[in-house]
Design a protein around this motif. Structure first.
Motif, PDB file in Angstrom:
ATOM      1  N   UNK A   1       1.324  82.656   1.418  1.00 12.76           N
ATOM      2  CA  UNK A   1       0.044  82.334   2.008  1.00 12.76           C
ATOM      3  C   UNK A   1      -0.388  82.369   3.562  1.00 12.76           C
ATOM      4  N   UNK A   2      -1.006  81.606   3.947  1.00  8.67           N
ATOM      5  CA  UNK A   2      -2.925  82.214   5.155  1.00  8.67           C
ATOM      6  C   UNK A   2      -2.240  81.294   6.042  1.00  8.67           C
ATOM      7  N   UNK A   3      -1.583  81.476   7.212  1.00  5.77           N
ATOM      8  CA  UNK A   3      -1.126  80.772   8.036  1.00  5.77           C
ATOM      9  C   UNK A   3      -2.411  79.877   8.711  1.00  5.77           C
ATOM     10  N   UNK A   4      -3.248  79.397   7.877  1.00  5.95           N
ATOM     11  CA  UNK A   4      -4.586  77.689   8.360  1.00  5.95           C
ATOM     12  C   UNK A   4      -4.037  76.965   6.945  1.00  5.95           C
ATOM     13  N   UNK A   5      -2.976  77.828   6.523  1.00  7.14           N
ATOM     14  CA  UNK A   5      -3.099  76.646   4.796  1.00  7.14           C
ATOM     15  C   UNK A   5      -1.343  75.910   5.190  1.00  7.14           C
ATOM     16  N   UNK A   6      -0.680  76.521   6.141  1.00  8.09           N
ATOM     17  CA  UNK A   6       0.433  75.325   6.364  1.00  8.09           C
ATOM     18  C   UNK A   6       1.042  75.202   7.979  1.00  8.09           C
ATOM     19  N   UNK A   7       1.448  73.995   8.447  1.00 10.10           N
ATOM     20  CA  UNK A   7       1.894  73.462   9.937  1.00 10.10           C
ATOM     21  C   UNK A   7       2.658  74.137   9.830  1.00 10.10           C
ATOM     22  N   UNK A   8       3.102  74.563  11.112  1.00  8.31           N
ATOM     23  CA  UNK A   8       3.706  75.478  11.849  1.00  8.31           C
ATOM     24  C   UNK A   8       4.610  73.661  13.050  1.00  8.31           C
ATOM     25  N   UNK A   9       5.948  74.091  13.013  1.00  5.93           N
ATOM     26  CA  UNK A   9       6.730  72.624  14.149  1.00  5.93           C
ATOM     27  C   UNK A   9       7.090  73.620  14.861  1.00  5.93           C
ATOM     28  N   UNK A  10       6.880  73.870  16.868  1.00  6.12           N
ATOM     29  CA  UNK A  10       8.005  74.292  16.890  1.00  6.12           C
ATOM     30  C   UNK A  10       9.626  73.728  17.680  1.00  6.12           C
TER      31      UNK A  10
ATOM     32  N   UNK B   1       8.370  86.842   7.536  1.00  3.79           N
ATOM     33  CA  UNK B   1       8.414  85.776   5.928  1.00  3.79           C
ATOM     34  C   UNK B   1       9.074  84.372   6.928  1.00  3.79           C
ATOM     35  N   UNK B   2       9.039  83.158   5.948  1.00  2.00           N
ATOM     36  CA  UNK B   2       9.967  82.291   6.060  1.00  2.00           C
ATOM     37  C   UNK B   2      10.734  81.965   4.915  1.00  2.00           C
ATOM     38  N   UNK B   3      12.178  81.380   6.056  1.00  7.57           N
ATOM     39  CA  UNK B   3      13.569  81.507   4.908  1.00  7.57           C
ATOM     40  C   UNK B   3      13.943  80.093   4.957  1.00  7.57           C
ATOM     41  N   UNK B   4      13.568  79.952   3.181  1.00  5.58           N
ATOM     42  CA  UNK B   4      14.050  78.044   3.218  1.00  5.58           C
ATOM     43  C   UNK B   4      15.756  78.109   3.769  1.00  5.58           C
ATOM     44  N   UNK B   5      15.670  76.936   4.278  1.00  6.93           N
ATOM     45  CA  UNK B   5      16.856  76.449   4.656  1.00  6.93           C
ATOM     46  C   UNK B   5      17.105  75.175   5.223  1.00  6.93           C
ATOM     47  N   UNK B   6      18.588  74.446   5.229  1.00 11.08           N
ATOM     48  CA  UNK B   6      18.676  73.035   4.667  1.00 11.08           C
ATOM     49  C   UNK B   6      19.438  72.476   6.751  1.00 11.08           C
ATOM     50  N   UNK B   7      18.323  71.664   7.327  1.00  3.57           N
ATOM     51  CA  UNK B   7      18.471  71.082   8.627  1.00  3.57           C
ATOM     52  C   UNK B   7      19.094  69.590   8.310  1.00  3.57           C
TER      53      UNK B   7
END
Length: 357
Positions: A11-20, A339-345
């Motif tokens: 996906x492109x960075x414009x299509x996702x919301x990143x939370x720091x 690359x983003x990795x799916x995790x349980x938080x």
């Protein structure tokens, strides 16, 4: 190659919301909801049975300790007071008359003692004269015996009269004390009835507002019936409902910040109840700063109660979809990776707009 390689979506960075995710020192606060209430409250009750004859104020009115809220009427109580007052005045007059009579009897006893003492002195003088004459051979032995007998008789009479006098003073003191006790009991009865009559004018007793009034005009009430409630409007406390899992992290003296619609109030925790009700524990807060204009009993407040400080905590700003004390799945992107990795938080408590991770 395409058939054997692992497919990785992009996906492109414009299509996702990143939370720091941030890291650092965080003060943990418990957010609780509650209301203000009067630090001083007084239940108005009828001190004697009666009928509501007048109502002067309604709930919401400001009152002082001497403000009369309503009046009760009881003709039987008024009659009982007048009767008790008449009995008191009668007993008081009887006591004064008794004291005068006792003084007269004391004077009579003292007079008799003085007469006997004078007769004894005369008998002793006769004995002395006859003794001197006998030594000169003038007086007969019989006269000396008569004089001695007279001295002995008067001495015995004097001793007996003094004993009677002492006994009379003891009896008199006992009778006087008994009458004084009866008079004091009657005086207390009069004072009690007088107080009950005064209490028929029901007064607020404290500074504040009349919060409730539970009677109507003409209503007949028994002794001890609840009439209403008065509470202070300047001296207030706060009652907050703390989640059960956070209650054991709060200590007495913990600082608290309360928010109303028109301002903020500083305070400290002074009491924490030990009973859990519907998953919450009640905490009582003493207010230490100036109250805003909308601060009044039962006004809703939101409180932030300090629990602890975490020196090295991971946290994110609160956003939609993040629920405190829950487990979620999110894609995690490291700083040096694309690359983003799916995790349980596991999310922790929410404190001042920050959610602990």
């Amino acid at each position: 190659y395409l058939a054997q390689s692992e497919h990785v979506p992009t996906v492109t960075s414009h299509d996702v919301t990143l939370l720091d995710v941030e890291r650092g020192k965080v003060d943990i606060f418990s957010q609780a909801f509650g209301e203000l209430f009067s630090a001083e409250e007084r239940m108005l009750t009828s001190q004697a049975s009666g009928k509501v004859s007048a109502i002067y104020l309604r709930p919401g009115a400001e009152v002082t300790p001497d403000t009369v809220i309503l009046s009760l009427a009881n003709p039987e109580l008024t009659q009982a007071y007048q009767s008790a007052l008449g009995e008191f005045n009668s007993r008081k007059a009887q006591l004064e008359s008794f004291e005068l009579e006792q003084q007269n009897e004391l004077l009579d006893y003292r007079g008799r003692i003085a007469d006997i003492e004078a007769a004894l002195e005369r008998a002793e003088l006769d004995l002395q004269v006859n003794t001197e004459l006998s030594e000169r051979g003038v007086s007969a032995r019989l006269e000396i015996l008569r004089a001695e007998l007279s001295v002995n008789q008067e001495s015995k009479k004097l001793d007996f009269e003094k004993q009677k006098y002492q006994h009379f003073t003891k009896v008199q003191a006992f009778q006087l004390k008994q009458r004084q006790i009866e008079l004091e009991q009657q005086n207390q009865q009069v004072a009690l009835l007088r107080q009950q009559l005064d209490d028929m004018e029901v007064k607020a007793g404290i500074h504040g507002t009349l919060q409730s009034l539970d009677v109507e005009l003409g209503e007949s009430l028994p002794q001890g019936a609840a009439l209403g409630r008065v509470g202070s409007d300047k001296n207030l406390l706060a009652r907050l409902r703390v989640p059960q899992h956070q209650a054991d992290q709060i200590t007495l003296g913990s600082p608290v910040e309360l928010a109303t619609r028109k301002g903020r109030i500083a305070g400290t925790v002074n009491r924490i109840e030990s009973v859990v009700t519907n998953g919450v524990v009640l905490a009582e807060v003493t207010l230490s700063s100036e109250l805003p204009s909308d601060a009044r009993p039962l006004a809703p407040v939101t409180g932030q109660i300090f629990m602890q400080t975490m020196d090295d905590a991971l946290y994110v700003k609160q956003t939609a979809g993040l629920r405190p004390l829950s487990e979620i799945e999110r894609f995690v992107l490291a700083d040096d990776s694309e690359q983003a990795i799916k995790r349980k938080i596991q999310l922790g408590d929410l404190t001042q707009g920050k959610i602990i991770i």
